[in-house]
Design an enzyme around this catalytic site. Structure first.
Site, mmCIF file in Angstrom:
data_model
loop_
_atom_site.group_PDB
_atom_site.id
_atom_site.type_symbol
_atom_site.label_atom_id
_atom_site.label_comp_id
_atom_site.label_asym_id
_atom_site.label_seq_id
_atom_site.Cartn_x
_atom_site.Cartn_y
_atom_site.Cartn_z
ATOM 1 N N GLY A 169 -8.290 17.738 -9.606
ATOM 2 C CA GLY A 169 -7.231 18.270 -10.343
ATOM 3 C C GLY A 169 -7.346 17.740 -11.942
ATOM 4 N N GLY A 187 -3.200 9.471 -11.967
ATOM 5 C CA GLY A 187 -2.389 8.976 -13.013
ATOM 6 C C GLY A 187 -1.323 7.912 -12.280
ATOM 7 N N PHE A 244 -7.706 12.763 0.033
ATOM 8 C CA PHE A 244 -7.942 12.409 -1.290
ATOM 9 C C PHE A 244 -9.249 12.863 -1.573
ATOM 10 C CE2 PHE A 244 -5.582 9.245 -3.640
ATOM 11 C CZ PHE A 244 -4.519 9.166 -2.757
ATOM 12 N N PHE A 281 0.724 -1.127 -0.065
ATOM 13 C CA PHE A 281 -0.011 0.020 -0.059
ATOM 14 C C PHE A 281 0.706 1.102 0.083
ATOM 15 C CE2 PHE A 281 -2.614 -3.314 1.895
ATOM 16 C CZ PHE A 281 -3.730 -3.180 0.841
ATOM 17 N N LYS A 291 -6.681 -4.965 -1.853
ATOM 18 C CA LYS A 291 -5.788 -3.899 -2.707
ATOM 19 C C LYS A 291 -6.544 -3.185 -3.951
ATOM 20 C CE LYS A 291 -2.263 -1.878 -4.274
ATOM 21 N NZ LYS A 291 -1.582 -0.521 -3.633
ATOM 22 N N ASN A 322 -7.602 0.721 -3.707
ATOM 23 C CA ASN A 322 -7.157 1.851 -4.922
ATOM 24 C C ASN A 322 -8.261 2.437 -5.797
ATOM 25 O OD1 ASN A 322 -4.551 1.846 -4.163
ATOM 26 N ND2 ASN A 322 -3.735 0.770 -6.082
ATOM 27 N N CYS A 368 -0.344 2.977 -10.570
ATOM 28 C CA CYS A 368 -1.428 1.975 -9.929
ATOM 29 C C CYS A 368 -2.886 2.389 -10.206
ATOM 30 C CB CYS A 368 -1.140 2.138 -8.272
ATOM 31 S SG CYS A 368 0.407 1.324 -8.072
HETATM 32 N N1 LIG Z 1 4.417 1.851 -7.648
HETATM 33 C C1 LIG Z 1 3.742 1.757 -6.622
HETATM 34 O O1 LIG Z 1 3.444 2.861 -6.203
HETATM 35 C C2 LIG Z 1 3.043 0.549 -6.267
HETATM 36 C C3 LIG Z 1 2.272 0.381 -4.918
HETATM 37 C C4 LIG Z 1 1.542 -0.528 -4.678
HETATM 38 C C5 LIG Z 1 1.884 -1.758 -5.434
HETATM 39 N N2 LIG Z 1 2.516 -1.740 -6.898
HETATM 40 C C6 LIG Z 1 2.295 -2.994 -7.526
HETATM 41 O O2 LIG Z 1 3.794 -3.765 -7.230
HETATM 42 C C7 LIG Z 1 4.053 -4.139 -8.430
HETATM 43 C C8 LIG Z 1 5.483 -3.658 -8.944
HETATM 44 O O3 LIG Z 1 5.278 -2.178 -9.269
HETATM 45 P P1 LIG Z 1 6.510 -1.321 -9.407
HETATM 46 O O4 LIG Z 1 5.976 0.152 -9.553
HETATM 47 O O5 LIG Z 1 7.668 -1.612 -8.472
HETATM 48 O O6 LIG Z 1 7.063 -1.721 -10.940
HETATM 49 P P2 LIG Z 1 8.310 -1.440 -11.373
HETATM 50 O O7 LIG Z 1 8.412 -1.502 -12.924
HETATM 51 O O8 LIG Z 1 9.033 -0.195 -10.871
HETATM 52 O O9 LIG Z 1 9.287 -2.510 -11.138
HETATM 53 C C9 LIG Z 1 9.224 -3.807 -11.709
HETATM 54 C C10 LIG Z 1 10.676 -4.473 -11.658
HETATM 55 O O10 LIG Z 1 10.621 -5.636 -12.094
HETATM 56 C C11 LIG Z 1 11.742 -6.201 -12.991
HETATM 57 N N3 LIG Z 1 11.429 -7.426 -13.673
HETATM 58 C C12 LIG Z 1 10.516 -7.509 -14.603
HETATM 59 N N4 LIG Z 1 10.749 -8.925 -15.004
HETATM 60 C C13 LIG Z 1 11.447 -9.621 -14.143
HETATM 61 C C14 LIG Z 1 11.830 -10.867 -13.822
HETATM 62 N N5 LIG Z 1 11.448 -11.699 -14.683
HETATM 63 N N6 LIG Z 1 12.713 -11.131 -12.956
HETATM 64 C C15 LIG Z 1 13.201 -10.232 -12.172
HETATM 65 N N7 LIG Z 1 12.885 -8.879 -12.394
HETATM 66 C C16 LIG Z 1 12.131 -8.610 -13.303
HETATM 67 C C17 LIG Z 1 11.668 -4.875 -13.948
HETATM 68 O O11 LIG Z 1 13.021 -4.670 -14.573
HETATM 69 C C18 LIG Z 1 11.673 -3.627 -12.926
HETATM 70 O O12 LIG Z 1 12.788 -3.325 -12.277
HETATM 71 C C19 LIG Z 1 3.058 -3.983 -9.521
HETATM 72 O O13 LIG Z 1 1.986 -4.894 -9.423
HETATM 73 C C20 LIG Z 1 2.158 -2.631 -8.883
HETATM 74 O O14 LIG Z 1 0.965 -2.418 -9.230
HETATM 75 C C21 LIG Z 1 3.108 -0.505 -7.168
#
Ligand SMILES: NC(=O)c1ccc[n+]([C@@H]2O[C@H](COP(=O)([O-])OP(=O)(O)OC[C@H]3O[C@@H](n4cnc5c(N)ncnc54)[C@H](O)[C@@H]3O)[C@@H](O)[C@H]2O)c1
Length: 484
Positions: A280, A284, A276, A176, A231, A235, A287
């Site tokens: 705006g 975007g 929240f 989260f 989750k 969101n 997530c």
């Molecule tokens: N970014 C956020 O704020 C956030 C918050 C909560 C949940 N999430 C969820 O978490 C997940 C990851 O999001 P993120 O923002 O960190 O994504 P991201 O794209 O920043 O990171 C994902 C990473 O995984 C790597 N990757 C891809 N295939 C791979 C493999 N086979 N082996 C090893 N590494 C591999 C990529 O190179 C990348 O560095 C998503 O499901 C997203 O919805 C994101």
């Protein structure tokens, strides 16, 4: 082995650790070292665990090995440096090497929308398949990626192809954290949600998360499906609040009301809450857009007509065009010969993340209408350069972006945009005109300073100057002596 446990105190914005000898050091592997993986890994290391972060991106791993964070996230650098130095966190591109000693393997992999809008599970299931061929002792596999209901079962089915059931448990543990305050969110979460039907996995997860909930925030254990759904519910609900306020803002403009006043008035009701509720240019980021879409898809697959969620998406798509519409209404639909200074590219302040950023949509619109863009963002310009290259001008600083521009457009509310040198803005722009997609400035101030000022859900300030913008091509307002 019993060893280090840590407590946190925040001092000069850096976390410092106090050590208590009552908890095991755990061996943790994180597959996917992006925004979630790197923050989670670093924060798990910060409480004394041994963490290996794995990624297929060689550049990213090389950068991390040299001690540099590939992402901008406040507070992360300090923690990363300390834990690399203490050898509690290491990085590798090899899955086999990375998980060799791991008791718990987190999957923090991308789950982008597939062609139909559903979360694409190719990365998660692909890594599960790879893991099934190398795991040789009991390991807890944790889905930290945001994944649709039923994914834990799918991961378990993939593992079962090559592994005896006694060698793994699959757990859902949605994340989260909010980009921009991710470190703080991870270290002091409102709650931790863990979906598991295994007592053994539950114990390990409880132990791992104990240091983060010492102030009394709960760890909620539940079944995997409820955890996965939680989750999406969170969101989508937050996205719904934003879309509601955006609709309310648009109505306020028509009704001559001020949405900021309405927001304060309604948000102080304890049943509603203040957070929240900011209107705006649409939500975007990596997530909300994909998660709302994925929930809508899940509902459709289950033959449930979740109308509210569909409408949230429609409202947001429309809102992303709102600022561009205001600009075209003021300057005309043909923007050739016009230049706009765009402040802010990241989808929100304090991050360099530009995934689904409203600024990109706006820039595309301006360019398509023949206009030019000069932009400035404190952190996100390098990422935008990769996709827009020489199509727009990337300014040295926020004032350089204004040079030769017809108007200023604010898309991300970075704090350095909140109290700028207004005289310099007015003197540099061709027109003292501001289009503010985040309601950063007060109407009174804009009135007093003489700006033509359009924002979201509030009246236009100095509306009488509008004709001058459209017809005078750069001289009209200044001749009238506004601000001079
Ligand atoms: N970014 C956020 O704020 C956030 C918050 C909560 C949940 N999430 C969820 O978490 C997940 C990851 O999001 P993120 O923002 O960190 O994504 P991201 O794209 O920043 O990171 C994902 C990473 O995984 C790597 N990757 C891809 N295939 C791979 C493999 N086979 N082996 C090893 N590494 C591999 C990529 O190179 C990348 O560095 C998503 O499901 C997203 O919805 C994101």
């Amino acid at each position: 082995m019993h060893a280090v446990n840590m407590l946190y105190a925040q001092q000069n914005n850096n976390y410092i650790c106090a050590k208590f000898y009552n908890q095991s050091i755990m061996q943790v592997a994180i597959v996917g070292t992006g925004y979630v993986g790197l923050v989670s890994g670093t924060c798990f290391a910060e409480t004394g665990n041994n963490v290996v972060c794995i990624d297929v991106n060689e550049d990213k791993i090389a950068q991390l090995k040299s001690g540099k964070s590939p992402i901008y996230e406040p507070g992360l650098d300090v923690l990363l440096e300390r834990n690399i130095k203490e050898k509690r966190i290491t990085f590798t591109t090899s899955l086999a090497e990375g998980i060799k000693n791991a008791q718990i393997v987190f999957l923090a992999l991308p789950t982008p929308p597939g062609e139909d809008g559903a979360a694409d599970l190719r990365y998660v299931l692909g890594v599960a398949d790879d893991l099934s061929k190398i795991i040789d002792k009991y390991t807890v596999i944790v889905n930290k990626s945001t994944v649709p209901v039923g994914t834990a079962e799918k991961v378990a089915a993939v593992l079962a192809k090559n592994l005896d059931k006694s060698l793994y448990d699959v757990v859902s543990n949605p994340e989260f954290l909010r980009e921009g305050v991710a470190v703080e969110d991870f270290l002091k979460p409102d709650r931790v949600v863990v979906g598991t039907s295994s007592d053994k996995a539950k114990k390990l997860m409880e132990e791992l998360y104990q240091p983060y909930v010492r102030q009394g925030n709960p760890i909620y254990f539940m079944d995997e499906r409820s955890s996965e759904m939680t989750k999406y519910a969170a969101n989508s609900y937050l996205a719904m609040r934003i879309s509601f306020m955006n609709e309310m803002a648009n109505l306020c403009e028509k009704a001559g009301a001020n949405v900021d006043m309405v927001r304060i008035g309604m948000g102080s009701d304890g049943r509603i809450g203040k957070r929240f509720l900011f209107p705006g240019v649409g939500y975007g980021g990596s997530c909300f857009p994909k998660d709302v879409q994925a929930l809508a898809l899940t509902a459709r697959e289950l033959e449930y007509d979740f109308r509210l969620v569909n409408t949230v998406m429609e409202v947001n798509d429309k809102q992303k065009l709102r600022l561009g519409k205001k600009i075209r209404e003021a300057f005309g639909s043909d923007l050739s010969g016009r230049t706009f200074a765009v402040w802010g590219l990241a989808f929100k302040p304090e991050t360099d993340d530009i995934r689904e950023a409203p600024a990109l949509e706006l820039i595309r619109e301006i360019l398509e209408a023949g206009g030019q863009v000069r932009t400035y963002d404190p952190e996100a310009m390098a990422n935008v350069k990769k996709i827009l290259g020489d199509k727009i001008y990337f300014a040295e600083d926020q004032y350089d972006a204004l040079t030769g521009a017809d108007a200023l457009v604010i898309v991300t509310e970075w704090s350095e945009f909140r109290n700028p040198n207004f005289e310099q803005i007015s003197n540099t722009l061709k027109f003292p005109a501001i289009f503010d997609g985040r309601n950063v400035y007060s109407l009174e101030k804009m009135e007093e300073l003489g700006f033509y000022y359009e924002s979201i859900g509030r009246k236009t300030v100095h509306e009488n100057l509008r004709n001058k913008i459209t017809v005078n091509n750069g001289t009209g307002i200044r001749e009238r002596g506004v601000l001079d």
